[in-house]
Write a protein that holds these residues in place. Structure first.
Motif, PDB file in Angstrom:
ATOM      1  N   ILE A  86       0.739  -1.446   0.066  1.00  0.00           N
ATOM      2  CA  ILE A  86       0.064   0.026  -0.052  1.00  0.00           C
ATOM      3  C   ILE A  86       0.958   1.117   0.022  1.00  0.00           C
ATOM      4  N   LYS A  87       1.856   1.334   0.934  1.00  0.00           N
ATOM      5  CA  LYS A  87       2.732   2.187   0.937  1.00  0.00           C
ATOM      6  C   LYS A  87       3.365   2.908  -0.379  1.00  0.00           C
ATOM      7  N   ILE A 103       0.706   7.301  -3.305  1.00  0.00           N
ATOM      8  CA  ILE A 103       0.345   8.509  -3.934  1.00  0.00           C
ATOM      9  C   ILE A 103      -0.573   8.439  -5.112  1.00  0.00           C
ATOM     10  N   SER A 104      -0.139   7.141  -5.895  1.00  0.00           N
ATOM     11  CA  SER A 104      -1.199   6.844  -7.121  1.00  0.00           C
ATOM     12  C   SER A 104      -2.512   6.636  -6.532  1.00  0.00           C
ATOM     13  N   ILE A 105      -2.695   5.724  -5.791  1.00  0.00           N
ATOM     14  CA  ILE A 105      -4.110   5.493  -5.211  1.00  0.00           C
ATOM     15  C   ILE A 105      -5.013   6.849  -4.964  1.00  0.00           C
ATOM     16  N   GLN A 106      -4.439   7.725  -4.588  1.00  0.00           N
ATOM     17  CA  GLN A 106      -4.901   8.855  -4.042  1.00  0.00           C
ATOM     18  C   GLN A 106      -5.097   9.765  -5.184  1.00  0.00           C
ATOM     19  N   PHE A 161      -9.886  -0.944  -5.547  1.00  0.00           N
ATOM     20  CA  PHE A 161      -9.945  -1.970  -4.531  1.00  0.00           C
ATOM     21  C   PHE A 161      -8.475  -1.573  -3.647  1.00  0.00           C
ATOM     22  N   TRP A 162      -7.435  -1.107  -4.156  1.00  0.00           N
ATOM     23  CA  TRP A 162      -6.525  -0.580  -3.489  1.00  0.00           C
ATOM     24  C   TRP A 162      -6.840   0.318  -2.373  1.00  0.00           C
ATOM     25  N   ALA A 163      -7.804   1.415  -2.954  1.00  0.00           N
ATOM     26  CA  ALA A 163      -8.229   2.484  -1.951  1.00  0.00           C
ATOM     27  C   ALA A 163      -8.835   1.647  -0.844  1.00  0.00           C
ATOM     28  N   ILE A 164      -9.878   0.919  -0.938  1.00  0.00           N
ATOM     29  CA  ILE A 164     -10.328   0.117   0.057  1.00  0.00           C
ATOM     30  C   ILE A 164      -9.494  -0.557   1.107  1.00  0.00           C
ATOM     31  N   VAL A 165      -8.427  -1.225   0.613  1.00  0.00           N
ATOM     32  CA  VAL A 165      -7.632  -1.680   1.419  1.00  0.00           C
ATOM     33  C   VAL A 165      -6.908  -0.851   2.464  1.00  0.00           C
ATOM     34  N   MET A 166      -6.487   0.343   1.603  1.00  0.00           N
ATOM     35  CA  MET A 166      -5.670   1.475   2.479  1.00  0.00           C
ATOM     36  C   MET A 166      -6.360   1.954   3.248  1.00  0.00           C
TER      37      MET A 166
END
Length: 270
Positions: free
Chosen positions: A166-167, A171-174, A182-187
């Motif tokens: 996640i780390k 930046i890309s997720i945001q 789905f990355w955003a849900i996990v983060m």
């Protein structure tokens, strides 16, 4: 006549198991749980040969080595089945599958996984896929699987790898959330904290269903008639009065309660 595409896919059937588990949790229809368990039985018999897993099945034969998505979805399905049944054997299979994926798909020098396994000899270039589409990317789901199984089995290295994945994409997720849904849900889950819940007692099944019909996007729950030292969440948990819930975070638990309403209050204020 046009040819008919009637092959059976491992990944899509694993996704269907997860959907059936969620439908059973919400509606309580036993046929959904039965179909989910029957589908897993079929998958284990049809798509696996020794340590190898396959992507497709047709006419009694499995073909094409499994991709990362297939096994990530299957891992998720096993975790979901344990959640709605209390059968710890599903977690044991998920753990074994995770160890296989780490060995077969791990990308050296990174915390991510290749889309293809190292035993697949017909691939010129192994790629790391990270973008979510209509279905979660294998790496995004592996980040969640690593965290959840890292809690179920108290494996700090798995939890750390989940956090590091996640780390690396923070930046890309945001910045591009539509490509990293789905990355955003996990983060969000890792930032807020995913609750750990133990349900222990002789009649845990009915209490489990009374709880599961409440929508909680991410949670880690194990159920058992008694304490079980093989699983950290269940270790040392007893039911002094009927069937009891324990709400925990990082293995530190609040006072047990024996009513779903009281459990929901603890989760709200955690």
């Amino acid at each position: 006549r046009p040819l008919m595409d009637d092959k059976i896919l491992l990944g899509w059937n694993a996704l269907m198991i997860t959907a059936l588990c969620k439908a059973y949790a919400a509606l309580g229809h036993d046929r959904y749980r039965s179909l989910a368990e029957d589908t897993l039985t079929f998958i284990n018999g049809a798509f696996q040969a020794g340590a190898a897993w396959f992507h497709t099945y047709k006419d009694g034969k499995a073909r094409v080595p499994a991709f990362l998505d297939d096994l990530a979805y299957l891992m998720q399905a096993l975790i979901q089945l344990q959640e709605v049944t209390g059968n710890q054997g599903y977690l044991d299979q998920a753990r074994d599958l995770l160890e296989f994926v780490i060995d077969e798909f791990g990308a050296p020098g990174t915390d991510f996984f290749y889309y293809t396994g190292r035993s697949q000899a017909d691939v010129i270039l192994r790629k790391i896929e990270i973008y979510d589409g209509a279905t979660p990317s294998g790496n995004a789901l592996m980040a969640l699987n690593l965290h959840m199984l890292g809690v179920f089995f108290d494996a700090s290295s798995w939890r750390k790898q989940s956090y590091d994945m996640i780390k690396a994409l923070e930046i890309s997720i945001q910045k591009y959330p539509s490509s990293f849904g789905f990355w955003a849900i996990v983060m969000q889950g890792l930032i807020k904290g995913i609750p750990e819940i133990a349900l222990v007692g002789q009649n845990f099944n009915q209490m489990l269903m009374n709880f599961l019909c409440n929508f909680i996007p991410l949670k880690i729950i194990q159920s058992s008639e008694r304490s079980n030292k093989d699983y950290p969440i269940l270790n040392g948990k007893t039911a002094s009065i009927g069937t009891q819930f324990y709400v925990c975070k990082n293995f530190t638990c609040q006072q047990p309660v024996n009513q779903v309403d009281d459990l929901m209050k603890q989760l709200t204020h955690q």
